[in-house]
Write a protein that holds these residues in place. Structure first.
Motif, PDB file in Angstrom:
ATOM      1  N   TYR A 249      -0.061 -15.288 -24.151  1.00 31.50           N
ATOM      2  CA  TYR A 249       0.245 -16.094 -25.338  1.00 31.50           C
ATOM      3  C   TYR A 249      -0.986 -16.239 -26.225  1.00 31.50           C
ATOM      4  CZ  TYR A 249       4.785 -17.593 -23.485  1.00 31.50           C
ATOM      5  OH  TYR A 249       6.081 -17.627 -23.033  1.00 31.50           O
ATOM      6  N   THR A 250      -0.728 -16.542 -27.494  1.00 32.25           N
ATOM      7  CA  THR A 250      -1.830 -16.721 -28.441  1.00 32.25           C
ATOM      8  C   THR A 250      -2.338 -18.163 -28.480  1.00 32.25           C
ATOM      9  OG1 THR A 250      -0.273 -17.144 -30.250  1.00 32.25           O
ATOM     10  CG2 THR A 250      -1.021 -14.861 -29.945  1.00 32.25           C
ATOM     11  N   CYS A 251      -1.767 -19.053 -27.657  1.00 29.86           N
ATOM     12  CA  CYS A 251      -2.207 -20.446 -27.693  1.00 29.86           C
ATOM     13  C   CYS A 251      -1.930 -21.142 -26.364  1.00 29.86           C
ATOM     14  CB  CYS A 251      -1.497 -21.203 -28.818  1.00 29.86           C
ATOM     15  SG  CYS A 251       0.262 -21.460 -28.524  1.00 29.86           S
ATOM     16  N   ASP A 252      -2.450 -22.375 -26.254  1.00 35.57           N
ATOM     17  CA  ASP A 252      -2.122 -23.350 -25.207  1.00 35.57           C
ATOM     18  C   ASP A 252      -2.795 -23.117 -23.863  1.00 35.57           C
ATOM     19  OD1 ASP A 252      -0.660 -24.894 -26.852  1.00 35.57           O
ATOM     20  OD2 ASP A 252       1.300 -24.447 -25.987  1.00 35.57           O
ATOM     21  N   TYR A 253      -3.581 -22.065 -23.690  1.00 33.30           N
ATOM     22  CA  TYR A 253      -4.393 -21.952 -22.482  1.00 33.30           C
ATOM     23  C   TYR A 253      -5.650 -22.810 -22.673  1.00 33.30           C
ATOM     24  CZ  TYR A 253      -1.765 -17.572 -21.617  1.00 33.30           C
ATOM     25  OH  TYR A 253      -0.800 -16.617 -21.421  1.00 33.30           O
ATOM     26  N   ASP A 254      -6.151 -23.402 -21.580  1.00 33.93           N
ATOM     27  CA  ASP A 254      -7.489 -23.959 -21.701  1.00 33.93           C
ATOM     28  C   ASP A 254      -8.473 -22.794 -21.803  1.00 33.93           C
ATOM     29  OD1 ASP A 254      -8.851 -23.477 -18.916  1.00 33.93           O
ATOM     30  OD2 ASP A 254      -6.858 -24.253 -18.444  1.00 33.93           O
ATOM     31  N   GLU A 255      -9.642 -23.063 -22.314  1.00 28.65           N
ATOM     32  CA  GLU A 255     -10.605 -21.998 -22.628  1.00 28.65           C
ATOM     33  C   GLU A 255     -10.977 -21.185 -21.392  1.00 28.65           C
ATOM     34  OE1 GLU A 255     -15.022 -21.400 -24.704  1.00 28.65           O
ATOM     35  OE2 GLU A 255     -14.068 -23.380 -24.638  1.00 28.65           O
ATOM     36  N   ASN A 256     -11.165 -21.853 -20.260  1.00 29.05           N
ATOM     37  CA  ASN A 256     -11.561 -21.147 -19.048  1.00 29.05           C
ATOM     38  C   ASN A 256     -10.474 -20.178 -18.576  1.00 29.05           C
ATOM     39  OD1 ASN A 256     -13.611 -20.902 -16.874  1.00 29.05           O
ATOM     40  ND2 ASN A 256     -11.932 -21.626 -15.588  1.00 29.05           N
ATOM     41  N   THR A 257      -9.211 -20.656 -18.602  1.00 29.88           N
ATOM     42  CA  THR A 257      -8.094 -19.800 -18.206  1.00 29.88           C
ATOM     43  C   THR A 257      -7.998 -18.578 -19.110  1.00 29.88           C
ATOM     44  OG1 THR A 257      -6.841 -21.677 -17.322  1.00 29.88           O
ATOM     45  CG2 THR A 257      -5.586 -19.711 -17.898  1.00 29.88           C
ATOM     46  N   ALA A 258      -8.103 -18.812 -20.412  1.00 27.28           N
ATOM     47  CA  ALA A 258      -8.039 -17.691 -21.363  1.00 27.28           C
ATOM     48  C   ALA A 258      -9.160 -16.694 -21.119  1.00 27.28           C
ATOM     49  CB  ALA A 258      -8.100 -18.224 -22.795  1.00 27.28           C
ATOM     50  N   ASP A 259     -10.353 -17.196 -20.808  1.00 28.16           N
ATOM     51  CA  ASP A 259     -11.482 -16.299 -20.557  1.00 28.16           C
ATOM     52  C   ASP A 259     -11.250 -15.456 -19.302  1.00 28.16           C
ATOM     53  OD1 ASP A 259     -12.807 -17.164 -22.794  1.00 28.16           O
ATOM     54  OD2 ASP A 259     -14.152 -18.534 -21.726  1.00 28.16           O
ATOM     55  N   ILE A 260     -10.619 -16.037 -18.279  1.00 29.87           N
ATOM     56  CA  ILE A 260     -10.324 -15.269 -17.065  1.00 29.87           C
ATOM     57  C   ILE A 260      -9.296 -14.179 -17.367  1.00 29.87           C
ATOM     58  CG2 ILE A 260      -9.317 -15.366 -14.752  1.00 29.87           C
ATOM     59  CD1 ILE A 260     -10.476 -18.190 -14.491  1.00 29.87           C
ATOM     60  N   ILE A 261      -8.235 -14.541 -18.081  1.00 34.13           N
ATOM     61  CA  ILE A 261      -7.207 -13.552 -18.440  1.00 34.13           C
ATOM     62  C   ILE A 261      -7.828 -12.396 -19.222  1.00 34.13           C
ATOM     63  CG2 ILE A 261      -5.113 -13.147 -19.807  1.00 34.13           C
ATOM     64  CD1 ILE A 261      -4.369 -16.093 -19.246  1.00 34.13           C
ATOM     65  N   LYS A 262      -8.567 -12.734 -20.257  1.00 36.45           N
ATOM     66  CA  LYS A 262      -9.168 -11.691 -21.104  1.00 36.45           C
ATOM     67  C   LYS A 262     -10.230 -10.908 -20.340  1.00 36.45           C
ATOM     68  CE  LYS A 262     -10.108 -14.562 -24.527  1.00 36.45           C
ATOM     69  NZ  LYS A 262     -10.570 -15.041 -25.865  1.00 36.45           N
ATOM     70  N   GLY A 263     -10.998 -11.606 -19.506  1.00 34.68           N
ATOM     71  CA  GLY A 263     -12.043 -10.927 -18.746  1.00 34.68           C
ATOM     72  C   GLY A 263     -11.490  -9.894 -17.787  1.00 34.68           C
ATOM     73  N   PHE A 264     -10.419 -10.265 -17.075  1.00 40.44           N
ATOM     74  CA  PHE A 264      -9.851  -9.336 -16.096  1.00 40.44           C
ATOM     75  C   PHE A 264      -9.236  -8.116 -16.769  1.00 40.44           C
ATOM     76  CE2 PHE A 264      -6.047  -7.997 -13.603  1.00 40.44           C
ATOM     77  CZ  PHE A 264      -6.748  -7.369 -12.578  1.00 40.44           C
TER      78      PHE A 264
END
Length: 377
Positions: A321-336
């Motif tokens: 999704y383009t919104c609603d993740y906390d920053e840490n969760t989004a960074d893990i998703i994008k990092g992996f």
């Protein structure tokens, strides 16, 4: 290559525990952190990872069994050797269930062999915000047999369609014999095995048949789930189909290539658009993937494969999704997923299991798309 099945079982246990934790209440009786991902661990984890990257926490994804062997390898490599403070749980529940869980906001990412339709994208936006979808790997759907003597049997789309429609019920049928003049075909009843769940692998398989056989298109179509002919056997997931083939005299089934490799199943050579009978090798899958025309929105199928390409080829998509993740969760998703696109080791693991990595140009496009996760646009 690791024993991915043993590892899958272990990860499944961790996944179950993670979901219990995610769904459990805190001391105040609250059970929802408001992030829409169904997993509190990522948002509440420490800020600093063991390697100083700042990535630390847990994310959960669900969906297709088609890429599960590869995803478990990728996850193990990433969490053991790249980001040791990150935990990634992937639940191999089938593409249909994965899409449902993604749209229901109970997981951080979804996975399927069929891209999100415009209708599904609208549903995602109405319930949360815009969805992001991007391909991560190509793979072959093979036709596997119970009988080792049938390894290399040539089949075309018309014959496969008639087998699953129960018009052809014996291996010594004239239609099969005409394609295999050098085979000593057994007088053996054919038992077609199919997916009983909503499946992206089924979509890839039925898309091939629908594109090539008009009778199949009009009667069954290309779907993740169809009403199969009587006299066929259902199996849950790619593993269930592989087991159904293994355990059933006369069995034939469609599975992702890695499952056939792991089970040691004999496979068919399938006739492509140029009339060539092609074995499902990594090279043949790569050749098929190179013929895919990928539009800007990443909504595509792989059809009309000729040359040295294997004709039943599919793609796996990831949804965020383009919104609603906390920053840490989004960074893990994008990092992996960025690692999966950029790492040579990720490509090596894919090839060991018979998957075809994306080409360099397509990877660059996907990397841009991954960055839209939690971007707010």
């Amino acid at each position: 290559m690791r024993n991915w099945r043993a590892k899958t079982a272990a990860v499944a246990v961790v996944s179950a525990l993670a979901l219990v934790t995610a769904c459990g209440s805190d001391d105040n009786g609250s059970s929802d952190n408001g992030n829409g991902g169904g997993n509190d661990n990522a948002g509440n984890s420490s800020e600093e990872g063991a390697d100083g990257s700042g990535l630390s926490g847990t994310i959960t994804g669900a969906g297709a069994s088609f890429p599960d062997p590869l995803f478990q390898e990728w996850i193990a490599e990433y969490t053991q050797n790249v980001e040791p403070d990150v935990t990634i749980n992937y639940q191999s529940v089938g593409s249909g269930a994965g899409v449902e869980q993604f749209l229901g906001q109970s997981v951080e990412f979804g996975s399927s062999e069929e891209y999100l339709s415009d209708e599904a994208l609208a549903e995602a936006e109405s319930g949360r915000c815009e969805a992001v979808q991007f391909p991560v790997v190509f793979g072959a759907v093979v036709i596997a047999f119970n009988d080792p003597a049938l390894d290399g049997l040539v089949l075309d789309a018309e014959t496969i369609a008639k087998i699953y429609d129960r018009e052809i019920t014996n291996y010594n049928d004239d239609a099969i014999a005409d394609l295999n003049p050098d085979f000593d075909l057994p007088d053996q009843e054919i038992l077609p095995v199919h997916r009983s769940d909503s499946s992206g692998t089924t979509f890839v398989f039925t898309n091939f048949l629908s594109h090539e056989v008009s009778d199949w298109e009009s009667k069954y179509g290309a779907k993740k789930e169809i009403e199969w002919a009587e006299g066929t056997l259902g199996g849950d997931g790619n593993q269930g189909v592989a087991q159904g083939v293994q355990q059933s005299p006369g069995g034939i089934g469609y599975v992702n290539q890695s499952f056939a490799l792991e089970a040691g199943l004999p496979v068919a050579h399938v006739v492509n658009e140029d009339g060539e009978a092609i074995a499902p090798t990594l090279e043949a899958t790569s050749a098929a993937s190179e013929e895919a025309e990928v539009p800007e929105n990443f909504q595509f199928t792989i059809n009309d494969i000729g040359g040295e390409g294997y004709p039943i080829a599919g793609t796996n998509w990831i949804f965020t999704y383009t919104c609603d993740y906390d920053e840490n969760t989004a960074d893990i998703i994008k990092g992996f997923w960025t690692w999966a696109m950029e790492s040579d080791r990720a490509d090596e693991l894919a090839e060991e299991l018979g998957y075809a990595p994306l080409g360099a140009e397509l990877k660059e496009r996907v990397l841009v798309e991954i960055e839209k996760t939690n971007s707010g646009s």
